[in-house]
Design an enzyme around this catalytic site. Structure first.
Site, PDB file in Angstrom:
ATOM      1  N   SER A 147       0.841  -1.207   0.000  1.00  0.00           N
ATOM      2  CA  SER A 147       0.000   0.000   0.000  1.00  0.00           C
ATOM      3  C   SER A 147       0.868   1.245   0.000  1.00  0.00           C
ATOM      4  CB  SER A 147      -0.889   0.003   1.238  1.00  0.00           C
ATOM      5  OG  SER A 147      -1.486   1.272   1.403  1.00  0.00           O
ATOM      6  N   TYR A 160      -1.436   0.262  10.309  1.00  0.00           N
ATOM      7  CA  TYR A 160      -1.654  -0.316   8.967  1.00  0.00           C
ATOM      8  C   TYR A 160      -0.388  -0.146   8.121  1.00  0.00           C
ATOM      9  CZ  TYR A 160      -3.664  -0.904   4.282  1.00  0.00           C
ATOM     10  OH  TYR A 160      -3.924  -1.323   2.988  1.00  0.00           O
TER      11      TYR A 160
HETATM   12  N1  LIG Z   1      -8.784  -1.230  -0.774  1.00  0.00           N
HETATM   13  C1  LIG Z   1      -7.720  -0.441  -0.801  1.00  0.00           C
HETATM   14  O1  LIG Z   1      -7.809   0.797  -0.906  1.00  0.00           O
HETATM   15  C2  LIG Z   1      -6.350  -1.039  -0.736  1.00  0.00           C
HETATM   16  C3  LIG Z   1      -5.250  -0.278  -1.156  1.00  0.00           C
HETATM   17  C4  LIG Z   1      -3.972  -0.834  -1.076  1.00  0.00           C
HETATM   18  C5  LIG Z   1      -3.814  -2.087  -0.573  1.00  0.00           C
HETATM   19  N2  LIG Z   1      -4.897  -2.813  -0.166  1.00  0.00           N
HETATM   20  C6  LIG Z   1      -4.663  -4.129   0.389  1.00  0.00           C
HETATM   21  O2  LIG Z   1      -5.193  -5.094  -0.471  1.00  0.00           O
HETATM   22  C7  LIG Z   1      -5.587  -6.249   0.274  1.00  0.00           C
HETATM   23  C8  LIG Z   1      -7.041  -6.573  -0.073  1.00  0.00           C
HETATM   24  O3  LIG Z   1      -7.836  -5.479   0.290  1.00  0.00           O
HETATM   25  P1  LIG Z   1      -9.338  -5.301  -0.236  1.00  0.00           P
HETATM   26  O4  LIG Z   1      -9.543  -3.855  -0.329  1.00  0.00           O
HETATM   27  O5  LIG Z   1      -9.564  -6.186  -1.389  1.00  0.00           O
HETATM   28  O6  LIG Z   1     -10.133  -5.840   1.055  1.00  0.00           O
HETATM   29  P2  LIG Z   1     -11.600  -6.530   1.171  1.00  0.00           P
HETATM   30  O7  LIG Z   1     -12.449  -6.086   0.047  1.00  0.00           O
HETATM   31  O8  LIG Z   1     -12.034  -6.265   2.557  1.00  0.00           O
HETATM   32  O9  LIG Z   1     -11.288  -8.095   0.971  1.00  0.00           O
HETATM   33  C9  LIG Z   1     -10.478  -8.752   1.899  1.00  0.00           C
HETATM   34  C10 LIG Z   1     -10.477 -10.237   1.604  1.00  0.00           C
HETATM   35  O10 LIG Z   1      -9.619 -10.867   2.584  1.00  0.00           O
HETATM   36  C11 LIG Z   1     -10.335 -11.952   3.161  1.00  0.00           C
HETATM   37  N3  LIG Z   1      -9.886 -12.210   4.536  1.00  0.00           N
HETATM   38  C12 LIG Z   1     -10.035 -11.415   5.627  1.00  0.00           C
HETATM   39  N4  LIG Z   1      -9.547 -12.027   6.714  1.00  0.00           N
HETATM   40  C13 LIG Z   1      -9.101 -13.246   6.306  1.00  0.00           C
HETATM   41  C14 LIG Z   1      -8.524 -14.357   6.966  1.00  0.00           C
HETATM   42  N5  LIG Z   1      -8.269 -14.331   8.286  1.00  0.00           N
HETATM   43  N6  LIG Z   1      -8.206 -15.451   6.241  1.00  0.00           N
HETATM   44  C15 LIG Z   1      -8.448 -15.487   4.906  1.00  0.00           C
HETATM   45  N7  LIG Z   1      -8.980 -14.470   4.218  1.00  0.00           N
HETATM   46  C16 LIG Z   1      -9.312 -13.364   4.916  1.00  0.00           C
HETATM   47  C17 LIG Z   1     -11.790 -11.522   3.115  1.00  0.00           C
HETATM   48  O11 LIG Z   1     -12.683 -12.618   3.177  1.00  0.00           O
HETATM   49  P3  LIG Z   1     -13.281 -13.208   4.569  1.00  0.00           P
HETATM   50  O12 LIG Z   1     -13.617 -12.044   5.445  1.00  0.00           O
HETATM   51  O13 LIG Z   1     -14.438 -14.016   4.107  1.00  0.00           O
HETATM   52  O14 LIG Z   1     -12.187 -14.068   5.139  1.00  0.00           O
HETATM   53  C18 LIG Z   1     -11.841 -10.881   1.734  1.00  0.00           C
HETATM   54  O15 LIG Z   1     -12.013 -11.880   0.751  1.00  0.00           O
HETATM   55  C19 LIG Z   1      -5.349  -5.887   1.746  1.00  0.00           C
HETATM   56  O16 LIG Z   1      -4.095  -6.372   2.146  1.00  0.00           O
HETATM   57  C20 LIG Z   1      -5.327  -4.376   1.716  1.00  0.00           C
HETATM   58  O17 LIG Z   1      -4.562  -3.859   2.774  1.00  0.00           O
HETATM   59  C21 LIG Z   1      -6.159  -2.327  -0.245  1.00  0.00           C
END
Ligand SMILES: NC(=O)c1ccc[n+]([C@@H]2O[C@H](COP(=O)([O-])OP(=O)(O)OC[C@H]3O[C@@H](n4cnc5c(N)ncnc54)[C@H](OP(=O)(O)O)[C@@H]3O)[C@@H](O)[C@H]2O)c1
Length: 244
Positions: A147, A160
């Protein structure tokens, strides 16, 4: 000519954590569209079933394995089942993650534990778990999701950012350890992406000005589909003209 031929990830097997929604889901769909067989991991069985059905409806191959990646034994079992079912493992994308924000002064250390466990420790555990098979194959690509918060200070995002800076450092060192072994490690640094991650964050920025998950997925395809002799070790993807 078979449907498989000519697609960027034809014949490859990819394991995507966090594949139930957001970035992981988009990566899984994009990889499947490029011909990869995709192993989907997250905790929600229902979300995974939906993503798997979507992939199969388009003629792709998907295996849903509900997994809590913060449980070491579950991660071992996930990799074991993936290889048993699909015979190999070419790509790992660690997109399971979470974000909780707030000023350090008002935080309790226990508030950070779940995020540290998922965003940092679980990423390390997942990377380690795929190494035996990738080293045996002398082929593999690991993509960790970073990120911009690790690089550009955002007040309220200290814990974070620390998890993401940890993943960045880990990825750089791991890439060095595996250089020459046929296994490459890349860090995909994303700016803000419009995913369900923001649903629970009060005062989230304008989501229309964020990246789309599909944008991140395209970058992941680019990294995973490079010929084995080339490694895109760091890629920063930002919303052009939008917010970070
Ligand atoms: N969105 C942003 O702006 C952004 C920007 C930069 C980086 N990122 C990074 O990208 C990654 C994905 O983010 P996102 O925005 O796609 O988040 P999201 O929409 O909340 O999706 C997160 C995914 O992770 C899974 N997850 C959560 N806890 C888990 C566990 N203990 N075991 C297995 N799976 C788990 C969730 O499913 P379940 O809850 O069903 O397990 C879900 O499928 C993260 O590392 C985030 O920090 C996001």
């Amino acid at each position: 000519m078979s449907r498989e031929m000519g697609r960027a990830l034809a014949g490859q097997v990819a394991l995507v954590t966090g594949a139930g929604r957001g970035i992981g889901r988009a990566v899984a769909l994009a990889f499947a569209a490029e011909g990869a067989a995709v192993v989907l991991a997250a905790r929600s069985r229902q979300h995974l079933a939906g993503v798997a059905a979507h992939i199969r409806a388009r003629g792709g191959r998907a295996l849903a394995i509900p997994t809590d990646v913060t449980q070491d034994a579950a991660v071992e079992a996930l990799v074991e089942e993936a290889v048993a079912e699909l015979g190999r493992l070419d790509v790992l994308v660690t997109a399971a993650g979470t974000a909780s924000f707030g000023p350090v002064a008002g935080a309790k250390p226990a508030d950070w534990d779940a995020m540290l466990a998922l965003n940092l420790r679980a990423v390390l555990v997942c990377c380690r778990a795929v190494l035996p098979v990738m080293l045996r194959q002398r082929r593999g690509t690991i993509l960790n999701v970073g990120s911009v918060a690790a690089e550009r200070p955002i007040a309220g995002a200290a814990a974070y950012a620390a998890t993401k800076a940890g993943v960045a450092a880990w990825s750089r060192v791991l890439a060095e350890e595996l250089r020459g072994e046929g296994v490459r490690v890349g860090l995909l640094v994303a700016g803000a992406v419009d995913t369900p991650l923001w649903d629970a964050i009060p005062g989230a920025p304008d989501r229309a000005r964020m990246l789309r998950p599909e944008d991140v997925a395209r970058a992941a395809v680019l990294m995973a589909a490079l010929p084995p002799g080339a490694s895109l070790e760091a890629l920063t993807l930002l919303p052009a003209g939008g917010i970070l």
